[in-house]
Enzyme design. Structure first.
Site, PDB file in Angstrom:
ATOM      1  N   GLU A 140       5.356  -0.902  -2.803  1.00  0.00           N
ATOM      2  CA  GLU A 140       5.346  -1.782  -1.619  1.00  0.00           C
ATOM      3  C   GLU A 140       5.517  -3.248  -2.012  1.00  0.00           C
ATOM      4  OE1 GLU A 140       2.237  -0.947   1.253  1.00  0.00           O
ATOM      5  OE2 GLU A 140       2.314  -2.992   2.036  1.00  0.00           O
ATOM      6  N   LYS A 200      -6.969  -0.183   4.280  1.00  0.00           N
ATOM      7  CA  LYS A 200      -5.695   0.256   3.688  1.00  0.00           C
ATOM      8  C   LYS A 200      -5.147  -0.870   2.813  1.00  0.00           C
ATOM      9  CE  LYS A 200      -1.051   0.975   3.480  1.00  0.00           C
ATOM     10  NZ  LYS A 200      -0.028   0.024   3.020  1.00  0.00           N
ATOM     11  N   HIS A 244       6.888 -11.262   3.741  1.00  0.00           N
ATOM     12  CA  HIS A 244       7.694 -10.048   3.600  1.00  0.00           C
ATOM     13  C   HIS A 244       9.180 -10.381   3.647  1.00  0.00           C
ATOM     14  CE1 HIS A 244       4.555  -6.795   4.833  1.00  0.00           C
ATOM     15  NE2 HIS A 244       4.320  -7.358   3.673  1.00  0.00           N
ATOM     16  N   ASP A 273      -7.012   9.215 -10.923  1.00  0.00           N
ATOM     17  CA  ASP A 273      -6.808  10.029  -9.721  1.00  0.00           C
ATOM     18  C   ASP A 273      -7.049   9.155  -8.482  1.00  0.00           C
ATOM     19  OD1 ASP A 273      -7.069  11.772  -7.597  1.00  0.00           O
ATOM     20  OD2 ASP A 273      -8.345  13.202  -8.653  1.00  0.00           O
TER      21      ASP A 273
HETATM   22  C1  MEV Z   1      -0.025  -3.489   4.714  1.00  0.00           C
HETATM   23  O1  MEV Z   1       0.319  -2.555   3.714  1.00  0.00           O
HETATM   24  C2  MEV Z   1      -1.483  -3.901   4.592  1.00  0.00           C
HETATM   25  C3  MEV Z   1      -2.014  -4.807   5.707  1.00  0.00           C
HETATM   26  O2  MEV Z   1      -1.751  -4.201   6.971  1.00  0.00           O
HETATM   27  C4  MEV Z   1      -3.486  -4.968   5.484  1.00  0.00           C
HETATM   28  C5  MEV Z   1      -4.235  -5.633   6.619  1.00  0.00           C
HETATM   29  O3  MEV Z   1      -3.794  -5.570   7.770  1.00  0.00           O
HETATM   30  O4  MEV Z   1      -5.301  -6.208   6.334  1.00  0.00           O
HETATM   31  C6  MEV Z   1      -1.315  -6.144   5.728  1.00  0.00           C
END
Ligand code: MEV
Length: 427
Positions: A83, A267, A381, A283
């Protein structure tokens, strides 16, 4: 000699130049250097031994996060991830954290929990008492299941027994074996010890043993990282340090209160964590499982990090979560790239690795919520996207930035435009 992980302009170099810098930084051998480049990565013969039905090797980009200082030590952090923006984000956040003295970390002893399910019991409290009465005998049996780990100072540490009175199939007793895995992740040794305890536990309780398996909710093996950032370090563009600080705390409050946001917030943390876990041959599914179960430990899923303004007006952040990683065993010591990665990290124990892992998670969360609370994440991005389009159009070296920057300034990011700018530059 102490080393400096601040490598200004690192991103502007070519991949080969960056690998050279890292190889020099970590004193890699030519073979380790080649493993970093992927030229001598995982051989197919080894892949064939690691899994079943192997047909090949799957590659991932390996990058280096810069600027990290953990407990006063500078570290370069290898990260395997597909990513964009993650490595740039953590490197940027680590620079901010440096302004406040770097990450301060700690961790628990590397104790895992193995679970043994006991069924067909008429009297749960009596069975529980019987198991605990025989603790010494059971721990002796568990210790004999792996004499090497006991010699290394690890091995069984204790027993617990939890009564589940009301499951869909009726009552059951769950025996927990606490097992110190030292520098291994430890799944195999814990599972073996649990299997060895099955027959003695059936004899002691009169019940029937079902599952014998470790728990990925490794909440006795937590790692924690904290950081403090002065508000002036957070100011940028039209945003004052105070505004950024308040925005970060508000973003965290959203995740703390709302599971929909917490899932995305966490995430982002795992973007950083998994990349280091993968690069070190660990792992990552185990780490993911532990992280999300820990995030829901109160009964309500919430943020793994916490951000607040401290009494001196600084931004203060912390992350605590289970980090069951090893630096021996599993694929960690057989994969050539992983060996080079561990050398770059210069960690001597699994706990040191776990502490770097949570620092990266905290950095990633800071980068994400700082961007989300201010200009949004698409700007960063789009910069990377523009660079990728420029590279695909054939730009090399300094041309990459030149083409990407012009496409962004002109608000026109596409392959045809990249090619047009490139041919102009070449003239
Ligand atoms: C994207 O991979 C991760 C984010 O969505 C994390 C977040 O929203 O804090 C940018």
């Amino acid at each position: 000699m102490s080393k400096n992980s601040r490598l200004p302009g690192f991103y502007k170099h070519t991949l080969d130049e960056r690998a050279d810098v890292v190889a020099g930084w970590a004193d890699l051998t030519p073979a380790e250097h080649a493993a970093l480049l992927g030229e001598e990565g995982l051989p197919t013969e080894l892949a064939d031994k690691l899994i079943e039905n192997a047909v090949g090797i799957y590659g991932l980009p390996l990058g280096i996060a810069v600027n990290f200082q953990v407990n006063g030590q500078d570290v370069l952090v290898p990260m395997a991830i597909e990513e964009p923006s993650v490595i740039a984000g953590v490197s940027f956040a680590a620079k901010l954290v440096r302004a406040g003295g770097g990450f301060r970390t700690g961790s628990d002893e590397p104790e895992m929990i193995g679970q043994i399910q006991v069924l067909d019991l008429d009297d749960l409290p009596a069975a529980r008492a019987a198991v605990l009465d025989h603790e010494d005998e059971l721990l002796d049996i568990a210790a004999r299941s792996d004499r090497v780990i006991t010699k290394l100072g690890g091995g069984p540490r204790g027993l617990d027994a939890r009564m589940l009175d009301n499951t869909p199939v009726g009552p059951m007793l769950i025996v927990h074996l606490i097992f110190d895995c030292r520098d291994a992740m430890g799944a195999n040794m814990v599972n073996t010890a649990c299997e060895q305890l099955a027959a003695p536990i059936e004899r002691i309780t009169g019940g029937r043993v079902g599952l014998r398996i470790l728990s990925n909710l490794a909440d006795r093996r937590l790692a924690r990282a904290e950081c403090t950032i002065p508000p002036e370090a957070l100011a940028f563009g039209e945003y004052s340090g105070e505004q950024v600080l308040d925005g970060i705390v508000e973003a965290w409050a959203f995740a703390a209160a709302d599971p929909y946001r917490a899932a995305t917030h966490n995430k982002g943390i795992m973007n950083g964590i998994d990349a280091v876990v993968i690069a070190t041959g660990n792992d990552w599914r185990a780490i993911e499982a532990g992280a999300h179960a820990y995030a829901a430990r109160s009964g309500r899923y919430t943020s793994l990090t916490a951000w607040q303004k401290d009494n001196k007006g600084n931004l203060s952040g912390k992350l605590e979560m289970p980090v069951a990683v090893g630096i021996v065993g599993g694929s960690t010591r057989v994969h050539p790239t992983t060996q080079a990665v561990l050398k770059i990290l210069n960690v001597k124990t699994a706990r040191e690795l776990a502490e770097i892992v949570v620092s990266v998670g905290l950095a990633q969360n800071l980068a994400a919520i700082r961007a989300l609370a201010t200009e949004g994440i698409q700007k960063g991005h789009m910069t990377l996207h523009a660079r990728q389009i420029a590279i695909a159009a054939g730009a090399e070296g300094e041309q990459v930035m030149a083409v990407a920057e012009r496409m962004q300034t002109e608000g026109n990011i596409n392959p045809e435009h990249a090619e047009a700018i490139l041919s102009e530059l070449k003239k």
